[in-house]
Scaffold this active site. Structure first.
Site, short mmCIF file in Angstrom:
data_model
loop_
_atom_site.label_atom_id
_atom_site.label_comp_id
_atom_site.label_asym_id
_atom_site.label_seq_id
_atom_site.Cartn_x
_atom_site.Cartn_y
_atom_site.Cartn_z
N ASN A 15 2.93 -8.53 -0.03
CA ASN A 15 3.29 -7.32 -0.78
C ASN A 15 4.80 -7.15 -0.85
O ASN A 15 5.34 -6.74 -1.88
CB ASN A 15 2.64 -6.08 -0.15
CG ASN A 15 1.20 -5.92 -0.59
OD1 ASN A 15 0.93 -5.52 -1.72
ND2 ASN A 15 0.27 -6.26 0.29
N ARG A 92 1.52 -0.60 12.71
CA ARG A 92 1.75 0.42 13.73
C ARG A 92 1.55 1.79 13.11
O ARG A 92 1.83 1.99 11.92
CB ARG A 92 3.19 0.36 14.26
CG ARG A 92 3.50 -0.82 15.13
CD ARG A 92 4.97 -0.78 15.54
NE ARG A 92 5.30 0.40 16.33
CZ ARG A 92 5.26 0.47 17.66
NH1 ARG A 92 4.92 -0.59 18.36
NH2 ARG A 92 5.58 1.58 18.29
N HIS A 110 -3.04 0.28 1.23
CA HIS A 110 -4.24 0.03 2.04
C HIS A 110 -5.29 -0.64 1.15
O HIS A 110 -5.50 -0.24 0.01
CB HIS A 110 -4.77 1.37 2.58
CG HIS A 110 -5.96 1.20 3.48
ND1 HIS A 110 -5.84 0.74 4.77
CD2 HIS A 110 -7.28 1.39 3.25
CE1 HIS A 110 -7.05 0.66 5.31
NE2 HIS A 110 -7.93 1.06 4.41
N THR A 142 1.27 10.24 6.23
CA THR A 142 1.30 11.42 7.08
C THR A 142 0.98 10.97 8.52
O THR A 142 0.85 9.78 8.77
CB THR A 142 0.24 12.46 6.63
OG1 THR A 142 -1.06 11.84 6.76
CG2 THR A 142 0.45 12.90 5.19
N GLU A 144 -1.74 11.20 10.02
CA GLU A 144 -3.10 10.66 10.11
C GLU A 144 -3.14 9.25 9.54
O GLU A 144 -2.51 8.97 8.51
CB GLU A 144 -4.07 11.53 9.30
CG GLU A 144 -4.12 12.98 9.71
CD GLU A 144 -4.65 13.16 11.13
OE1 GLU A 144 -5.64 12.50 11.47
OE2 GLU A 144 -4.03 13.93 11.89
N GLU A 175 -3.21 -5.37 -5.34
CA GLU A 175 -2.15 -4.76 -4.52
C GLU A 175 -0.77 -5.15 -5.05
O GLU A 175 0.14 -4.32 -5.13
CB GLU A 175 -2.27 -5.23 -3.06
CG GLU A 175 -3.50 -4.71 -2.34
CD GLU A 175 -3.49 -5.11 -0.86
OE1 GLU A 175 -2.44 -5.04 -0.21
OE2 GLU A 175 -4.57 -5.51 -0.35
#
Ligand code: GRF
Length: 206
Positions: A15, A92, A110, A142, A144, A175
């Site tokens: 990517n 991470r 993702h 964020t 989450e 992607e």
């Protein structure tokens, strides 16, 4: 809008390569200021060097914890005048010191149509669930995991004979198209966040 990108990687960096290529071809008006990895062996570091981009390896073990590491990431990015941070296979979780340094200016990609199949091995999760369509999502980061307002998505069919590898390859192709396009949209500016939604400007506002 500050068009200086900081790209965070942990591995292969395909990517990252798609962003390098989009900048080089003029499809994306941006400057890649720095590529940072948490792993010294990440193949993406060589891709960045080959393109003449500064690379930094930040070793998590040399920091006292997650906050200290994220503060070091933020400092490294700020020192290079970065305005938008792009996670590209960065394995991470991102914590407050980095989130607060770049509010609403950290992107992630993702390999699923979020909110389905968060976390690791999203392609395998999609296969095991038996969905007929999966895809890729670029979203603002964020606290989450794999949450946050969605900037762009692309759908990909799941074929009867797919394995995790064949589905991953089909998604990855999308992607590579989607991430530079989402970065372009964010750098264009004029958008706002409304609850969970990333709201694009009207054409006349751009
Ligand atoms: C991609 O599938 C991306 O969606 C996920 O991690 C993978 C990274 O691949 N977050 P690469 O390092 O960009 O080739």
């Amino acid at each position: 809008m500050n068009r200086r990108l900081g790209i965070l990687i942990s591995g292969r960096g395909s990517n990252l390569q798609s962003i390098i290529d989009a900048v080089a071809s003029g499809r994306l008006d941006a400057v890649i200021a720095v590529v940072i990895s948490n792993r010294p062996e990440a193949a993406g570091l060589a891709r960045a060097r080959a393109a003449g981009i500064e690379t930094v390896y930040l070793n998590p073990r040399e920091h006292s914890g997650r906050d200290a590491y994220d503060a070091a990431l933020a400092g490294t990015l700020k020192a290079r005048g970065v305005g938008l941070v792009c996670l590209a296979g960065f394995m991470r979780l991102i914590g407050p010191p980095l989130l607060d340094a770049f509010p609403n200016h950290i992107l992630n990609i993702h390999p699923s149509l979020l909110p389905a199949f968060r976390g690791l091995e999203a392609q395998r999760q999609a296969l095991e669930h038996g969905v007929r369509i999966s895809g890729a999502t670029v979203h603002l980061v964020t606290s989450e995991l794999d949450d946050g307002p969605i900037v762009a998505q692309a759908g990909v069919p799941v074929e009867e004979r797919d394995t995790a590898d064949t589905l991953s390859a089909r998604i990855l192709k999308e992607e590579h198209r989607l991430y530079p396009e989402a970065i372009r949209i964010v750098l264009e500016g004029g958008w706002r966040i409304d609850g969970r939604r990333f709201v694009m400007p009207r054409k006349s506002e751009v």
